[in-house]
Scaffold this motif. Structure first.
Motif: not given
Length: 803
Positions: A237, A259, A799
């Motif tokens: 993600y 994602t 992320g």
């Protein structure tokens, strides 16, 4: 009982025999001392496969004693091939990858419609990856294409914010833009499309220069740009946001997420993304003045300060998903859904309704796309059948008008359907080489209905009727085939495509056209040695006539009737293109280098010549005919990449070219001036990028785009420096160097996530054109050079795969 015990014993022995021949192989992937997460491990040319985990480890079951061919690939690393025979004593395997600091080993599909390494292709293919786009704070795909040799993205209208992509100097309509290899970029979407594709959905962009009609059909005269969207491969993600400001008043804000989710059995996976961008309008020359004009076209009254935008306001939202399901090792289905809502407005008095401003050009566009893709493989992976069906629907409300015109509202709808089937066959060893055959059929249906909406006519005291600008259906039926033979030294690719195009004008069937076109392609590659190779190619291309014209749509702002008329003898445009390239790839100690020299030549015959004529009743006629003057573009593309160490990498591209017509060519209507130059095309342009790793946490990147001098037309009607321009001019522009700089810091946010904070500036030296036009009747197409002025920005992203 005795028989039962014997059966059980035999069954246990059989199970033991099976277990003895099936071994769980454990492996780990490193690069130096660091583990490499999420690398792709392919076994026996894709018969089996697995991804490494977040720590670079993997497990897979293999049969004892069999020899397997492993191929390990990962973005940023060189491909590694290694054989391994698992036994009871030896069931662990280790791969040590070498970093590909110059990113030369990308897997591409655009050259031959099959996945292969960029270095293996018979034609030159350039790639821009998602990492490059995101690390330089590019928000949409169009911003990153200037860094590919022979490629330029330019603004074409200061009011509506349209743009076009030029390949090797040829205008936007000569480039075929694809989404996941599908030609969904119709003439309607292509006008603004490069600013409607967010970076959040991009895996990489592949560019093939020169004729590509063999594989992808009409409009691939200048080349092909294939936008490959991201696919789910492992759980990941990323979320991010950036904020930029031009002058403290005009801002550009963007936020996005993406994602990937993969099921435990790895049979089902999905990728989801979303993006939102809001940009304020910006006026380049607020201190300039203009005047109203009297009936004789002369300035009257007091000076008025310019309040017209040079950058349009934007409000764009996109989201989508791509879902895969693997029924078996040999059957896979993918479904792709996308939606974009794009609002933009330029002109002046942007806080008022469109028909109360002096000039307004604006759109409110909805784009919905659905794609389904099925892949079937034979057990030996030598046969691959791909079936696909894609559809796109576009609804665009628009206003193009001046002087508070009530007739400027329009509605344009478009529908595009693409379906086809493609078979890839590995024919195996032939004449000391391997032969790959590709054949397929394709159907493209494109419908556009463009009309001006009815309005209340105060003069006559009644409502007018809708006025159709263009209403056409285009159907294309195509068959293509090609064969690529590859040996240790040679690659030979030969192919051809036949297109039958049926164009129906629902307004006037005298404009109906049917076009047959057969286009061949030949590409050769010869490896001079381990570090050098030559590539050469020949291809023809074509472009079928289209009724829809965005130029015509913008032109109609005064309530006149509109008709498009095709010459009865109108033929499709055709092209012949040649290219020859030499490239060099060698590592000197720890220094990685790559150099490319590519010569190109394209000639276009039977060019479409658009003439604007006004009848006595005020009706505007767009008459399309074939020009007697051919166009020729020729030149050299240069590219160099150098990485002295893992800390620094430099890439430079430069193009030197000549773009001319054989004879003097008129700009627009029959009374306009002529020129041999293909306008808005510099003879020299290029780009420069540099990445520097200051520490493991701090990085710096620099970008630069050079635009050489070019010839740009200016039409009379507006004011420059307060003076009314009454004569059309062909202006030779100044040169520009648009430079950007960014510094970023990355650190751990949690055990499973990183955070990166960056800050930078675009167009540091504020390189913009020296003069901008003012006034209600100004030439909105008088824009050239860098699209955006100096802009300061900050960005933040979080992320689990940030690097």
């Amino acid at each position: 009982m005795k028989n039962l015990l014997s059966f059980i014993s035999l069954f246990v022995l059989f199970c033991s025999y099976l277990n003895a021949h099936t071994i769980k192989v454990k492996g780990h992937i490193t690069s130096g001392k660091d583990h490499v997460p999420y690398a792709n491990i392919s076994i026996n040319n894709g018969q089996k496969g697995v991804f490494s985990d977040a720590q670079g480890h993997f497990e897979i079951e293999l049969e004892e004693g069999n020899t397997y061919s492993f191929t390990v690939t990962m973005v940023g690393y060189k491909e590694l091939n290694q054989e391994f025979t698992p036994t009871k004593r030896e069931h662990d395997i280790h791969f040590n990858l070498m970093k590909d600091l110059l990113e030369l080993n990308e897997v591409i599909v655009s050259s031959s419609r099959r996945a292969q390494s960029r270095q293996e292709t018979s034609s030159v293919v350039n790639v821009v990856g998602s990492e490059f786009l995101t690390k330089n704070d590019f928000k949409v795909v169009g911003e990153g294409l200037n860094f590919i040799p022979g490629t330029r993205v330019e603004s074409t209208c200061g009011n509506c914010g349209s743009s076009q992509l030029r390949l090797n100097g040829l205008e936007g309509p000569y480039t075929q833009i694809l989404i996941d290899s599908r030609p969904l970029f119709s003439g309607l979407v292509g006008v603004y499309g490069l600013e409607q594709i967010p970076v959040a959905m991009i895996d990489q962009v592949e560019v093939v220069r020169g004729g590509g009609s063999v594989l992808y059909g009409a409009n691939a005269i200048g080349g092909t740009v294939n936008i490959i969207t991201k696919s789910p491969e492992f759980n990941a993600y990323e979320i991010g946001s950036n904020f930029g400001t031009i002058d403290g008043k005009s801002h550009d804000y963007n936020m996005y997420f993406n994602t990937s989710l993969v099921s435990k059995n790895e049979k089902t996976s999905g990728y989801f993304y979303g993006s939102y961008r809001k940009r304020d309008a910006w006026n380049a020359n607020p201190n300039d003045v203009y005047y109203h004009l009297d009936d004789q076209g002369m300035p009257v009254g007091n000076p008025i300060k310019d309040d017209f935008s040079e950058l349009t306001s934007l409000n764009t939202m996109s989201f989508g998903t791509k879902v895969y399901h693997q029924f078996s090792d040999y059957n896979k289905v993918a479904v792709d859904l996308k939606y974009t809502h794009d609002q933009r407005r330029g002109g002046n008095k942007l806080d008022l309704p469109e028909d109360e401003a002096d000039i307004t050009e604006g759109i409110d566009m909805h784009i919905g796309t659905a794609m389904i893709n099925h892949d079937w493989y034979s057990k030996d992976k030598k046969f691959h059948l791909n079936n696909y069906l894609s559809g796109q629907y576009v609804h665009r409300d628009s206003y193009y008008g001046a002087y508070q015109a009530k007739d400027g509202f329009g509605l344009t709808t478009g529908r595009t359907i693409v379906g086809g089937s493609q078979l890839n066959i590995n024919l195996g060893d032939i004449a000391n080489g391997t032969s790959y055959f590709v054949a397929g059929v394709e159907y493209i249906n494109d419908q556009i209905n463009d009309k001006k909406l009815a309005y209340f006519d105060d003069e006559n005291g009644k409502y007018t009727d809708d006025a159709t600008v263009s209403n056409q259906i285009s159907s294309t039926y195509a068959v293509f085939a090609q064969n690529e033979w590859v040996s240790n030294k040679w690659s030979v690719l030969i192919g051809a495509r036949w297109d039958f195009v049926d164009i129906i004008d629902r307004q006037n069937h005298e404009n109906d056209k049917r076009v047959n076109s057969i286009n061949p392609r030949i590409n050769l590659k010869y490896k001079l040695n381990k570090t050098m190779q030559l590539r050469g190619g020949f291809a023809t291309g074509f472009r079928a006539p289209q009724m829809f014209s965005e130029d015509l749509h913008i032109e109609v702002t005064s309530g006149q009737g509109v008709r498009t008329q095709l010459d009865p003898n109108l033929k499709p445009e055709s092209s012949v293109s040649y290219n020859l390239a030499w490239d060099f790839d060698k590592t000197f100690g720890i220094v990685q280098t790559y150099f490319l020299v590519e010569g190109f030549y394209t000639k276009i015959k039977d060019r479409f010549d658009n003439q604007y004529n006004y009848l006595d009743d005020g009706t505007l006629i767009l008459y399309k005919r074939n020009s007697t003057s051919d166009a020729m573009v020729q030149g050299i593309n240069l590219e160099a990449r150098i990485a002295p160490s893992e800390k620094i990498a430099v890439q430079a591209a430069y193009t030197i070219q000549s773009s001319k017509y054989e004879e003097e060519n008129q700009w627009g209507d029959e009374d306009s001036s002529t020129s041999k130059y293909i306008l808005r095309t510099p003879n020299q342009y290029g780009s420069l990028t540099m990445d520097y790793k200051l520490t493991n946490q701090w990085t710096a990147s620099m970008t630069g785009v050079y635009t050489g001098s070019m010839h740009v037309p200016y039409l009379p009607g507006g004011f420059i420096n307060g003076e009314l321009t009454t004569q059309e001019e062909l202006i030779k522009t100044e040169q520009f160097f648009d430079m950007g700089l960014k510094i970023a810091y990355r650190t751990k946010l949690t055990k499973q996530a990183n955070i990166q904070i960056g800050a930078g500036v675009k167009n540091i030296f504020n390189q913009m054109q020296s003069n901008f036009a003012s006034g209600i009747d100004k030439d909105a197409a008088f824009v050239y050079g860098p699209i955006s002025p100096r802009l300061f920005y900050i960005d933040v992203k979080i992320g689990n795969l940030l690097n």
